[in-house]
Write a protein that holds these residues in place. Structure first.
Motif, PDB file in Angstrom:
ATOM      1  N   LEU A 270       0.839  -1.097  -0.002  1.00 37.57           N
ATOM      2  CA  LEU A 270       0.140  -0.156   0.064  1.00 37.57           C
ATOM      3  C   LEU A 270       0.826   1.186   0.006  1.00 37.57           C
ATOM      4  CD1 LEU A 270      -2.863  -1.007   2.573  1.00 37.57           C
ATOM      5  CD2 LEU A 270      -3.163  -0.502   0.428  1.00 37.57           C
ATOM      6  N   TRP A 271       1.937   1.089   0.559  1.00 40.00           N
ATOM      7  CA  TRP A 271       2.864   2.189   1.016  1.00 40.00           C
ATOM      8  C   TRP A 271       3.766   2.733  -0.367  1.00 40.00           C
ATOM      9  CZ3 TRP A 271       3.957   7.208   1.869  1.00 40.00           C
ATOM     10  CH2 TRP A 271       5.273   7.152   2.089  1.00 40.00           C
ATOM     11  N   GLY A 272       4.156   1.852  -1.363  1.00 38.47           N
ATOM     12  CA  GLY A 272       4.544   1.472  -2.856  1.00 38.47           C
ATOM     13  C   GLY A 272       3.586   2.150  -3.180  1.00 38.47           C
ATOM     14  N   PHE A 273       2.743   1.461  -3.750  1.00 35.11           N
ATOM     15  CA  PHE A 273       1.108   2.354  -4.492  1.00 35.11           C
ATOM     16  C   PHE A 273       0.560   3.704  -3.974  1.00 35.11           C
ATOM     17  CE2 PHE A 273      -3.314   2.946  -4.442  1.00 35.11           C
ATOM     18  CZ  PHE A 273      -4.370   2.347  -5.854  1.00 35.11           C
ATOM     19  N   THR A 274       0.824   3.542  -2.636  1.00 35.91           N
ATOM     20  CA  THR A 274       0.484   5.034  -2.917  1.00 35.91           C
ATOM     21  C   THR A 274       1.727   6.668  -3.753  1.00 35.91           C
ATOM     22  OG1 THR A 274      -0.817   5.189  -0.497  1.00 35.91           O
ATOM     23  CG2 THR A 274      -0.190   6.765  -0.919  1.00 35.91           C
ATOM     24  N   ARG A 275       2.884   5.689  -3.811  1.00 32.63           N
ATOM     25  CA  ARG A 275       4.031   6.906  -3.636  1.00 32.63           C
ATOM     26  C   ARG A 275       3.585   6.551  -5.387  1.00 32.63           C
ATOM     27  NH1 ARG A 275       6.784   3.463  -0.494  1.00 32.63           N
ATOM     28  NH2 ARG A 275       8.566   2.592  -2.001  1.00 32.63           N
ATOM     29  N   GLU A 276       3.364   5.681  -6.415  1.00 35.56           N
ATOM     30  CA  GLU A 276       3.720   5.616  -7.098  1.00 35.56           C
ATOM     31  C   GLU A 276       2.215   6.271  -7.737  1.00 35.56           C
ATOM     32  OE1 GLU A 276       2.097   2.321 -11.122  1.00 35.56           O
ATOM     33  OE2 GLU A 276       2.653   1.748  -9.215  1.00 35.56           O
ATOM     34  N   LEU A 315       7.453  11.714   5.385  1.00 33.68           N
ATOM     35  CA  LEU A 315       6.720  11.386   4.866  1.00 33.68           C
ATOM     36  C   LEU A 315       7.247  11.050   3.761  1.00 33.68           C
ATOM     37  CD1 LEU A 315       3.348   9.891   6.304  1.00 33.68           C
ATOM     38  CD2 LEU A 315       5.714   9.063   6.175  1.00 33.68           C
ATOM     39  N   ASP A 316       8.385  10.659   2.741  1.00 34.02           N
ATOM     40  CA  ASP A 316       9.054  11.071   1.110  1.00 34.02           C
ATOM     41  C   ASP A 316       7.861  10.278   0.068  1.00 34.02           C
ATOM     42  OD1 ASP A 316      10.429  11.603  -0.855  1.00 34.02           O
ATOM     43  OD2 ASP A 316      12.247  10.388  -0.161  1.00 34.02           O
ATOM     44  N   TYR A 317       7.030  10.665   0.069  1.00 31.38           N
ATOM     45  CA  TYR A 317       6.156  10.388  -1.338  1.00 31.38           C
ATOM     46  C   TYR A 317       6.836  10.210  -2.104  1.00 31.38           C
ATOM     47  CZ  TYR A 317       2.617  10.691   2.161  1.00 31.38           C
ATOM     48  OH  TYR A 317       1.333  10.878   3.821  1.00 31.38           O
ATOM     49  N   ALA A 318       7.914  11.193  -2.394  1.00 35.12           N
ATOM     50  CA  ALA A 318       8.873  11.022  -3.913  1.00 35.12           C
ATOM     51  C   ALA A 318       9.629   9.933  -4.120  1.00 35.12           C
ATOM     52  CB  ALA A 318       9.580  12.529  -4.092  1.00 35.12           C
ATOM     53  N   LYS A 319      10.035   9.233  -2.711  1.00 37.36           N
ATOM     54  CA  LYS A 319      10.848   7.429  -2.512  1.00 37.36           C
ATOM     55  C   LYS A 319      10.457   7.284  -3.930  1.00 37.36           C
ATOM     56  CE  LYS A 319      12.707   4.115  -0.127  1.00 37.36           C
ATOM     57  NZ  LYS A 319      12.182   3.546   2.009  1.00 37.36           N
ATOM     58  N   PRO A 320      11.202   6.687  -4.510  1.00 38.37           N
ATOM     59  CA  PRO A 320      11.073   5.066  -5.078  1.00 38.37           C
ATOM     60  C   PRO A 320       9.788   3.995  -5.034  1.00 38.37           C
ATOM     61  CG  PRO A 320      13.462   6.100  -6.200  1.00 38.37           C
ATOM     62  CD  PRO A 320      13.214   6.323  -4.893  1.00 38.37           C
ATOM     63  N   HIS A 321       8.593   3.921  -6.158  1.00 40.71           N
ATOM     64  CA  HIS A 321       8.508   2.889  -5.819  1.00 40.71           C
ATOM     65  C   HIS A 321       8.291   2.091  -5.650  1.00 40.71           C
ATOM     66  CE1 HIS A 321       6.748   2.948  -9.636  1.00 40.71           C
ATOM     67  NE2 HIS A 321       6.731   4.122  -9.468  1.00 40.71           N
ATOM     68  N   GLY A 322       9.197   0.873  -6.924  1.00 34.58           N
ATOM     69  CA  GLY A 322       9.300   0.200  -7.126  1.00 34.58           C
ATOM     70  C   GLY A 322       7.995  -1.246  -7.827  1.00 34.58           C
ATOM     71  N   ARG A 323       6.893  -0.700  -8.369  1.00 36.68           N
ATOM     72  CA  ARG A 323       5.994  -1.073  -8.315  1.00 36.68           C
ATOM     73  C   ARG A 323       5.491  -1.042 -10.046  1.00 36.68           C
ATOM     74  NH1 ARG A 323       2.486  -3.110  -4.839  1.00 36.68           N
ATOM     75  NH2 ARG A 323       0.955  -3.324  -6.266  1.00 36.68           N
ATOM     76  N   SER A 324       7.047  -0.554 -10.827  1.00 39.72           N
ATOM     77  CA  SER A 324       6.886  -1.030 -12.279  1.00 39.72           C
ATOM     78  C   SER A 324       7.129  -2.515 -12.801  1.00 39.72           C
ATOM     79  CB  SER A 324       7.681  -0.460 -12.848  1.00 39.72           C
ATOM     80  OG  SER A 324       8.939  -0.255 -12.380  1.00 39.72           O
TER      81      SER A 324
END
Length: 324
Positions: A270-276, A315-324
């Motif tokens: 969910l955290w990765g999804f939010t950042r993406e 919170l770093d929302y610009a951090k790479p999300h890794g979901r590609s």
């Protein structure tokens, strides 16, 4: 959040005594549709044709329902075609206002009015109902098209495609049944679930809301372990409707609304999804965290009577999300 009764302002909070301490959200009162040719939509009347410059959007950066419409205005290339007014995040005895003493506020850029309720009264001087955002206004007919966010985003999704040339479709026909099923659970237990927990005035009402909230977050965490988006590899309106709650969860709902079993940052998927989704072109610009944090903690004196604004996590929302 006050209301208008027969055109008169009434500064009255939701009455939870009649519902056993449960928060019950009111329904939207304007349900017209903008369509490509001006024909009637699923509800309301005809005559609202998609035209550049004809419509105006009233929003709060703080409100997740208004945030949906800001996102669709951005991702569908409508910023040059639909003008915008942003209310002040403090919602006190006069409800939403057009004060401009905080960065990001615009005032009423259409009429120069003082309060959001004045927009409703301009549409109907005898109106009764809650004064909410978003509002989609028709400059030509001088009235409100819609104040239902779920329907506004569907208008923005397709009605203006012939004008913008942007045919990205977040409500694709083959997935509509699945999107509706996803929306139904997410709205009831998450989008509105955080409010049902936060505005509860009895232990049983809070318990009834907070359990299903985290059951659904746990379910989505597992679901996103094998799906990039809620409907597989296709980004849809269901994702955007979820996003506006997730982006507010750790800064606001976890503390202010007592939704504190876990944070979104504790859910890897969910955290990765939010950042993406935050990093999707145009979306970061619609996300004004200062308005979000200030609105909830400053406006809800039944929850935070001293109006103390917390320092909040970094919170770093610009951090790479890794979901590609």
């Amino acid at each position: 959040m006050g209301q208008l009764i027969d055109g008169k302002w009434d500064d009255r909070w939701y009455d939870t005594k009649a519902s056993g301490g449960k928060f019950v959200r009111s329904t939207a009162g304007f349900r017209n549709w903008i369509t490509a040719d001006g024909s009637a939509g699923p509800s309301g009347t005809d005559g609202f044709k998609a035209e550049s410059g004809r419509y105006h959007l009233y929003v709060s950066y703080a409100c997740p329902w208004a945030h949906r419409t800001l996102i669709f205005r951005a991702i569908k290339g409508l910023s040059e075609h639909i003008t915008l007014s942003v209310v002040h995040p403090d919602m006190l005895s006069d409800g939403w206002t057009f004060a401009t003493d905080l960065p990001g506020t615009t005032g009423d850029t259409l009429f120069g009015l003082q309060f959001l309720r004045d927009i409703y009264l301009r549409a109907d001087p005898q109106i009764s109902g809650r004064v909410t955002v978003p509002i989609l206004w028709d400059k030509q007919r001088n009235t409100i098209v819609s104040n239902e966010s779920s329907e506004i985003i569907r208008m923005l999704n397709s009605a203006f495609d012939g004008i913008t040339g942007n045919h990205d479709d977040y409500w694709p026909a083959p997935l509509r049944d699945q999107i509706e099923q996803m929306n139904t659970r997410i709205y009831d237990t998450i989008n509105n679930g955080v409010y049902k927990a936060g505005f509860a005035t009895s232990q049983s009402a809070y318990d009834d809301a907070v359990g299903p909230l985290f059951d659904s977050l746990d379910w989505l965490e597992a679901h996103l372990s094998s799906n990039r988006y809620l409907l597989g590899d296709t980004l849809t309106e269901a994702d955007w409707r979820l996003f506006t709650t997730l982006i507010r969860f750790d800064p606001v709902y976890h503390l202010h609304f007592k939704c504190n079993r876990r944070r979104i940052i504790d859910y890897p998927n969910l955290w990765g999804f939010t950042r993406e989704l935050y990093q999707h072109p145009g979306v970061a610009e619609t996300t004004e965290m200062n308005h979000i944090v200030r609105h909830y903690h400053y406006s809800h004196d039944t929850i935070n009577p001293n109006r103390i604004i917390p320092i909040n996590p970094v919170l770093d929302y610009a951090k790479p999300h890794g979901r590609s």
